[in-house]
Design a protein around this motif. Structure first.
Motif, mmCIF file in Angstrom:
data_model
loop_
_atom_site.group_PDB
_atom_site.id
_atom_site.type_symbol
_atom_site.label_atom_id
_atom_site.label_comp_id
_atom_site.label_asym_id
_atom_site.label_seq_id
_atom_site.Cartn_x
_atom_site.Cartn_y
_atom_site.Cartn_z
ATOM 1 N N HIS A 10 -3.362 -27.930 -57.642
ATOM 2 C CA HIS A 10 -4.378 -27.007 -57.137
ATOM 3 C C HIS A 10 -5.216 -27.710 -56.076
ATOM 4 C CE1 HIS A 10 -3.480 -25.335 -61.144
ATOM 5 N NE2 HIS A 10 -3.797 -24.172 -60.614
ATOM 6 N N LEU A 11 -5.724 -26.913 -55.132
ATOM 7 C CA LEU A 11 -6.489 -27.478 -54.037
ATOM 8 C C LEU A 11 -7.422 -26.403 -53.497
ATOM 9 C CD1 LEU A 11 -6.554 -30.186 -52.502
ATOM 10 C CD2 LEU A 11 -4.772 -29.281 -51.008
ATOM 11 N N ILE A 12 -8.669 -26.795 -53.253
ATOM 12 C CA ILE A 12 -9.626 -25.873 -52.637
ATOM 13 C C ILE A 12 -10.098 -26.494 -51.334
ATOM 14 C CG2 ILE A 12 -11.831 -24.676 -52.870
ATOM 15 C CD1 ILE A 12 -11.458 -24.776 -55.893
ATOM 16 N N LYS A 13 -9.988 -25.711 -50.254
ATOM 17 C CA LYS A 13 -10.397 -26.173 -48.933
ATOM 18 C C LYS A 13 -11.280 -25.123 -48.279
ATOM 19 C CE LYS A 13 -8.170 -30.121 -48.189
ATOM 20 N NZ LYS A 13 -8.860 -31.374 -47.770
ATOM 21 N N THR A 14 -11.980 -25.565 -47.251
ATOM 22 C CA THR A 14 -12.860 -24.682 -46.489
ATOM 23 C C THR A 14 -12.163 -24.263 -45.205
ATOM 24 O OG1 THR A 14 -14.787 -25.804 -47.396
ATOM 25 C CG2 THR A 14 -15.132 -24.480 -45.423
ATOM 26 N N ARG A 15 -12.428 -23.057 -44.780
ATOM 27 C CA ARG A 15 -11.867 -22.538 -43.522
ATOM 28 C C ARG A 15 -12.100 -23.536 -42.391
ATOM 29 N NH1 ARG A 15 -14.063 -16.769 -41.959
ATOM 30 N NH2 ARG A 15 -15.939 -18.025 -41.872
ATOM 31 N N GLY A 16 -11.047 -23.787 -41.610
ATOM 32 C CA GLY A 16 -11.136 -24.721 -40.493
ATOM 33 C C GLY A 16 -10.661 -26.126 -40.821
ATOM 34 N N GLN A 17 -10.590 -26.455 -42.106
ATOM 35 C CA GLN A 17 -10.131 -27.780 -42.498
ATOM 36 C C GLN A 17 -8.607 -27.895 -42.373
ATOM 37 O OE1 GLN A 17 -11.847 -28.290 -46.516
ATOM 38 N NE2 GLN A 17 -13.177 -29.875 -45.629
ATOM 39 N N GLN A 18 -8.120 -29.109 -42.632
ATOM 40 C CA GLN A 18 -6.694 -29.399 -42.609
ATOM 41 C C GLN A 18 -6.266 -29.814 -44.016
ATOM 42 O OE1 GLN A 18 -5.497 -32.840 -42.906
ATOM 43 N NE2 GLN A 18 -3.331 -32.312 -42.683
ATOM 44 N N VAL A 19 -4.990 -29.530 -44.345
ATOM 45 C CA VAL A 19 -4.502 -29.869 -45.684
ATOM 46 C C VAL A 19 -3.083 -30.424 -45.587
ATOM 47 C CG1 VAL A 19 -3.514 -27.592 -46.194
ATOM 48 C CG2 VAL A 19 -4.316 -29.039 -48.060
#
Lengths: 112, 114
Positions: A10-19
């Motif tokens: 599972h992973l939570i990121k913010t809009r605009g970030q890279q993953v």
């Protein structure tokens, strides 16, 4: 024989970030594919790698990119994350092109 | 463009019943068709793969048929059990793709009631 393993789960990121999502193929498999599965939908093909070269791509923008390493492990990179990128990302490997695909359990990505 | 449709979207039946899941595809130019099972939040488990030259495949209580000319496949589950509850997906590998691209249907969510 180990199966296909993906990390993280599972992973939570913010809009605009890279993953970066990672996949370890089943032993001996030289072909890896990545799929995106939105909630309630079937998986959509992103791209495939064969012996470290991309040899097929679905209808995804260039901000979706990948790598396959000499040990046949693989990465999926997504730049400039958008809310619609929230999905289950599935990696699948096969012994060779045309052989049955073996899927991992996926990485659940949430973009807020 | 290849499109895959699965009907019904959801199905709920009592334990012990035999049932049929349907899959249709728009272009008969395919290498093969594969049925998968997906448990909630999990990856896909391959159940049966039918090559384009084959008519059916069987594994235990599961039987899958393929009628390429009409663009249809069915998955037959005999003597259903609560453990069969899952989403079932069918996927075709189009003939005109160099890569091993699979085109999936949206799945049938199956619930077997004890």
């Amino acid at each position: 024989e180990t199966g296909v393993t993906q990390s993280p789960t599972h992973l939570i990121k913010t809009r605009g970030q890279q993953v970066t999502l990672r996949c370890s193929s089943q032993s001996g498999h030289n072909t890896v594919s990545w799929y995106q599965q939105a909630l309630g939908q079937g998986p959509q093909f992103i791209f495939q790698y064969y012996r470290e070269e991309e040899n097929g791509r679905g209808n995804f923008p260039p901000r979706f990119s990948g790598l396959q390493f000499p040990n046949y492990s693989s990465e999926l990179n997504v730049n400039a994350l958008e809310l619609d990128d929230s999905a289950l990302y599935l990696c699948a490997s096969s012994l060779e092109i045309g052989s049955p695909l073996h899927f991992g359990n996926g990485t659940r990505l949430t973009v807020t | 463009k290849q499109e895959v449709t699965q009907i019904p979207a959801a199905l709920s039946v009592p334990e012990g019943e035999n049932l049929v899941l349907n899959c249709s595809f728009t272009d008969s130019a395919i290498y093969n068709l594969q049925w998968f099972r997906q448990d909630p939040g999990k990856g896909l488990t391959s159940l049966l793969l039918i090559q384009s030259s084959q008519r059916e495949q069987t594994s235990g209580r599961l039987n899958a048929s393929l009628d390429k000319s009409s663009g249809r496949s069915t998955l037959y589950i005999a003597a259903s059990q609560p453990g069969d509850s899952a989403t079932y997906l069918c996927a075709v590998r189009p003939f005109d793709q160099g890569a091993q691209k699979l085109v999936f249907g949206q799945g049938t969510r199956l619930t077997i009631n004890p």
